[in-house]
Structure formats: C-alpha cells, structure tokens
Design a protein around this motif. Structure first.
Motif, PDB file in Angstrom:
ATOM      1  N   THR A  77       0.853  -1.183   0.000  1.00 33.98           N
ATOM      2  CA  THR A  77       0.000   0.000   0.000  1.00 33.98           C
ATOM      3  C   THR A  77       0.895   1.242   0.000  1.00 33.98           C
ATOM      4  O   THR A  77       2.109   1.145   0.215  1.00 33.98           O
ATOM      5  CB  THR A  77      -0.899   0.024   1.249  1.00 33.98           C
ATOM      6  OG1 THR A  77      -0.071   0.173   2.406  1.00 33.98           O
ATOM      7  CG2 THR A  77      -1.742  -1.238   1.364  1.00 33.98           C
ATOM      8  N   ALA A  78       0.292   2.397  -0.197  1.00 32.34           N
ATOM      9  CA  ALA A  78       1.061   3.652  -0.209  1.00 32.34           C
ATOM     10  C   ALA A  78       1.733   3.885   1.144  1.00 32.34           C
ATOM     11  O   ALA A  78       2.898   4.294   1.211  1.00 32.34           O
ATOM     12  CB  ALA A  78       0.146   4.821  -0.571  1.00 32.34           C
ATOM     13  N   ALA A  79       1.033   3.608   2.227  1.00 38.00           N
ATOM     14  CA  ALA A  79       1.602   3.791   3.570  1.00 38.00           C
ATOM     15  C   ALA A  79       2.768   2.816   3.793  1.00 38.00           C
ATOM     16  O   ALA A  79       3.794   3.189   4.377  1.00 38.00           O
ATOM     17  CB  ALA A  79       0.528   3.574   4.634  1.00 38.00           C
ATOM     18  N   GLU A  80       2.619   1.583   3.306  1.00 44.97           N
ATOM     19  CA  GLU A  80       3.698   0.594   3.444  1.00 44.97           C
ATOM     20  C   GLU A  80       4.919   0.995   2.612  1.00 44.97           C
ATOM     21  O   GLU A  80       6.056   0.817   3.051  1.00 44.97           O
ATOM     22  CB  GLU A  80       3.202  -0.793   3.035  1.00 44.97           C
ATOM     23  CG  GLU A  80       2.191  -1.381   4.006  1.00 44.97           C
ATOM     24  CD  GLU A  80       1.542  -2.653   3.499  1.00 44.97           C
ATOM     25  OE1 GLU A  80       1.032  -3.422   4.334  1.00 44.97           O
ATOM     26  OE2 GLU A  80       1.538  -2.890   2.262  1.00 44.97           O
ATOM     27  N   LYS A  81       4.664   1.580   1.431  1.00 41.31           N
ATOM     28  CA  LYS A  81       5.781   2.032   0.591  1.00 41.31           C
ATOM     29  C   LYS A  81       6.545   3.175   1.259  1.00 41.31           C
ATOM     30  O   LYS A  81       7.773   3.252   1.145  1.00 41.31           O
ATOM     31  CB  LYS A  81       5.277   2.468  -0.788  1.00 41.31           C
ATOM     32  CG  LYS A  81       4.902   1.302  -1.673  1.00 41.31           C
ATOM     33  CD  LYS A  81       4.454   1.758  -3.035  1.00 41.31           C
ATOM     34  CE  LYS A  81       4.013   0.559  -3.864  1.00 41.31           C
ATOM     35  NZ  LYS A  81       3.550   0.941  -5.181  1.00 41.31           N
ATOM     36  N   ASP A  82       5.831   4.053   1.970  1.00 43.70           N
ATOM     37  CA  ASP A  82       6.499   5.131   2.692  1.00 43.70           C
ATOM     38  C   ASP A  82       7.436   4.571   3.775  1.00 43.70           C
ATOM     39  O   ASP A  82       8.558   5.042   3.939  1.00 43.70           O
ATOM     40  CB  ASP A  82       5.473   6.073   3.336  1.00 43.70           C
ATOM     41  CG  ASP A  82       4.730   6.911   2.305  1.00 43.70           C
ATOM     42  OD1 ASP A  82       5.239   7.037   1.171  1.00 43.70           O
ATOM     43  OD2 ASP A  82       3.645   7.432   2.633  1.00 43.70           O
ATOM     44  N   ILE A  83       6.954   3.550   4.495  1.00 40.84           N
ATOM     45  CA  ILE A  83       7.790   2.919   5.523  1.00 40.84           C
ATOM     46  C   ILE A  83       8.977   2.220   4.873  1.00 40.84           C
ATOM     47  O   ILE A  83      10.113   2.331   5.327  1.00 40.84           O
ATOM     48  CB  ILE A  83       6.955   1.930   6.365  1.00 40.84           C
ATOM     49  CG1 ILE A  83       5.907   2.696   7.178  1.00 40.84           C
ATOM     50  CG2 ILE A  83       7.845   1.096   7.282  1.00 40.84           C
ATOM     51  CD1 ILE A  83       4.880   1.828   7.863  1.00 40.84           C
ATOM     52  N   LEU A  84       8.726   1.510   3.784  1.00 42.41           N
ATOM     53  CA  LEU A  84       9.796   0.800   3.071  1.00 42.41           C
ATOM     54  C   LEU A  84      10.871   1.762   2.564  1.00 42.41           C
ATOM     55  O   LEU A  84      12.057   1.442   2.606  1.00 42.41           O
ATOM     56  CB  LEU A  84       9.223   0.017   1.891  1.00 42.41           C
ATOM     57  CG  LEU A  84       8.820  -1.420   2.161  1.00 42.41           C
ATOM     58  CD1 LEU A  84       8.051  -1.990   0.995  1.00 42.41           C
ATOM     59  CD2 LEU A  84      10.028  -2.270   2.461  1.00 42.41           C
ATOM     60  N   ASP A  85      10.449   2.911   2.084  1.00 39.05           N
ATOM     61  CA  ASP A  85      11.405   3.894   1.563  1.00 39.05           C
ATOM     62  C   ASP A  85      12.440   4.292   2.619  1.00 39.05           C
ATOM     63  O   ASP A  85      13.607   4.514   2.307  1.00 39.05           O
ATOM     64  CB  ASP A  85      10.681   5.144   1.046  1.00 39.05           C
ATOM     65  CG  ASP A  85       9.996   4.898  -0.288  1.00 39.05           C
ATOM     66  OD1 ASP A  85      10.380   3.934  -0.981  1.00 39.05           O
ATOM     67  OD2 ASP A  85       9.077   5.670  -0.627  1.00 39.05           O
ATOM     68  N   LYS A  86      12.003   4.365   3.898  1.00 40.64           N
ATOM     69  CA  LYS A  86      12.933   4.699   4.975  1.00 40.64           C
ATOM     70  C   LYS A  86      14.012   3.635   5.139  1.00 40.64           C
ATOM     71  O   LYS A  86      15.140   3.936   5.501  1.00 40.64           O
ATOM     72  CB  LYS A  86      12.182   4.817   6.319  1.00 40.64           C
ATOM     73  CG  LYS A  86      11.382   6.061   6.485  1.00 40.64           C
ATOM     74  CD  LYS A  86      10.941   6.286   7.928  1.00 40.64           C
ATOM     75  CE  LYS A  86      10.405   5.053   8.611  1.00 40.64           C
ATOM     76  NZ  LYS A  86       9.784   5.336   9.912  1.00 40.64           N
ATOM     77  N   TYR A  87      13.648   2.386   4.888  1.00 37.50           N
ATOM     78  CA  TYR A  87      14.550   1.272   5.191  1.00 37.50           C
ATOM     79  C   TYR A  87      15.198   0.639   3.963  1.00 37.50           C
ATOM     80  O   TYR A  87      15.938  -0.341   4.112  1.00 37.50           O
ATOM     81  CB  TYR A  87      13.792   0.198   5.982  1.00 37.50           C
ATOM     82  CG  TYR A  87      13.310   0.700   7.317  1.00 37.50           C
ATOM     83  CD1 TYR A  87      14.210   1.097   8.303  1.00 37.50           C
ATOM     84  CD2 TYR A  87      11.952   0.810   7.583  1.00 37.50           C
ATOM     85  CE1 TYR A  87      13.764   1.573   9.523  1.00 37.50           C
ATOM     86  CE2 TYR A  87      11.501   1.280   8.799  1.00 37.50           C
ATOM     87  CZ  TYR A  87      12.414   1.657   9.772  1.00 37.50           C
ATOM     88  OH  TYR A  87      11.973   2.128  10.981  1.00 37.50           O
ATOM     89  N   LEU A  88      14.984   1.172   2.781  1.00 37.26           N
ATOM     90  CA  LEU A  88      15.598   0.577   1.579  1.00 37.26           C
ATOM     91  C   LEU A  88      17.126   0.462   1.675  1.00 37.26           C
ATOM     92  O   LEU A  88      17.686  -0.550   1.234  1.00 37.26           O
ATOM     93  CB  LEU A  88      15.191   1.354   0.329  1.00 37.26           C
ATOM     94  CG  LEU A  88      13.774   1.080  -0.176  1.00 37.26           C
ATOM     95  CD1 LEU A  88      13.482   1.901  -1.421  1.00 37.26           C
ATOM     96  CD2 LEU A  88      13.555  -0.393  -0.437  1.00 37.26           C
ATOM     97  N   PRO A  89      17.828   1.437   2.269  1.00 37.78           N
ATOM     98  CA  PRO A  89      19.286   1.262   2.405  1.00 37.78           C
ATOM     99  C   PRO A  89      19.672   0.093   3.319  1.00 37.78           C
ATOM    100  O   PRO A  89      20.798  -0.383   3.267  1.00 37.78           O
ATOM    101  CB  PRO A  89      19.762   2.582   3.012  1.00 37.78           C
ATOM    102  CG  PRO A  89      18.675   3.564   2.723  1.00 37.78           C
ATOM    103  CD  PRO A  89      17.404   2.781   2.672  1.00 37.78           C
ATOM    104  N   ASN A  90      18.727  -0.369   4.148  1.00 37.33           N
ATOM    105  CA  ASN A  90      18.990  -1.464   5.074  1.00 37.33           C
ATOM    106  C   ASN A  90      18.615  -2.828   4.500  1.00 37.33           C
ATOM    107  O   ASN A  90      18.743  -3.834   5.203  1.00 37.33           O
ATOM    108  CB  ASN A  90      18.213  -1.267   6.378  1.00 37.33           C
ATOM    109  CG  ASN A  90      18.596   0.005   7.073  1.00 37.33           C
ATOM    110  OD1 ASN A  90      18.050   1.054   6.760  1.00 37.33           O
ATOM    111  ND2 ASN A  90      19.537  -0.066   7.989  1.00 37.33           N
TER     112      ASN A  90
END
Length: 160
Positions: free
Chosen positions: A126-139
């Motif tokens: 979902t859009a909210a999940e993608k926002d959270i994922l964006d924070k952790y993509l470098p991890n």
C-alpha cells in the motif's frame, strides 16, 4: 540394513584397534640376542602406533565428514544493519519500526527476489507501506537464497 551392520562392525574393529594401542607389549620369547632384534622391536612399535592411529582415524572420520561450512552471509540474517530479504527470518524485521508484521509478511511471502526493485514490484504494498519501506531501503539487500535459511524464514522455532 547392510550398511548399518557394516558401520557397527567397523566401529567395533576401530575400538578394538584403539584399545590394543594401550595394552602392554608382549616380551620377546627369544633369549639369545639377535642382530635384527632392534628392527623387530621397532616394527612392533610402528605397527601398534599405526594401528592406534588408524583406529582413531576411523572413529573420527564420520565426525569430520558431517562438518558444516559457515554460511558467509550470516550477518545479513539479523546481525547487522543490513537485512537479506531472501534469507532473513520474519522476526528480524521487528528491529525496523513499522515493518513487522504486515510488511515483513509480504516480503517473505513473495520471496525470492533478484534485487530490491523486484521486491518492490512483487510486494503489492500500500502507499503507507511504501512510505515505511522507503525509509529502510538502504537497510535491505537481496542475496542468493540459501535453502537452509529460506525454509525457516517464517517460523524459526524460537518461542517465548
């Protein structure tokens, strides 16, 4: 069955050979000194030493054959800041606020991935999940799936 019997007889033989290395030497029956007496005695010691070493090798061989090689990507299973999305257990995502349980479940359910972009495409986030994922993509990273870790990525058998 034949293999089992062979292994049992091999183990008994190895134990007998190992035990013979600790038995006292039988004194020579000859009374007259012989020129080859030293050679015979040396052969006796060498033979016993050889049989003892052979027995130890037979006993230790199955242990060496079952040794496991360390998985080189262990740090990415939860021991570092970077998480392998193909092999890490679902509980690793509890270290990243907002990822557990919903996003972590989606990541693991659709694995394996060739790279992180494929994870984003296949994830159906979902859009909210993608926002959270964006924070952790470098991890996050996508390493080659290892069957011994993929099988436990949802339930690793650890319970409170």
């Amino acid at each position: 069955l034949v293999h089992k019997m062979f292994m049992k007889s091999l183990l008994i033989a190895a134990l007998a050979v190992s035990a013979s290395a600790f038995s006292p030497a039988v004194p020579a029956l000859r009374t007259a000194p012989q020129a080859c007496g030293i050679t015979m005695q040396a052969e006796s010691v060498d033979r016993r030493g050889f049989l003892g070493a052979l027995g130890a090798a037979v006993v230790a061989a199955p242990l060496a054959a079952s040794a496991n090689v360390e998985y080189p990507n262990v740090p990415y299973l939860g021991g570092s800041d970077i998480i392998d999305v193909n092999n890490a257990n679902v509980r690793v995502y509890t270290r990243l606020p907002g990822m557990y349980p919903a996003i972590a479940k989606k990541i693991i359910k659709r694995a394996p991935y060739k790279d992180i972009n494929e994870m984003l495409e296949k994830g159906d986030f979902t859009a909210a999940e993608k926002d959270i994922l964006d924070k952790y993509l470098p991890n996050l990273t996508a390493l080659e799936p290892a069957p011994e870790y993929v099988i436990d990525n949802i339930n690793n058998g650890l319970y409170r």
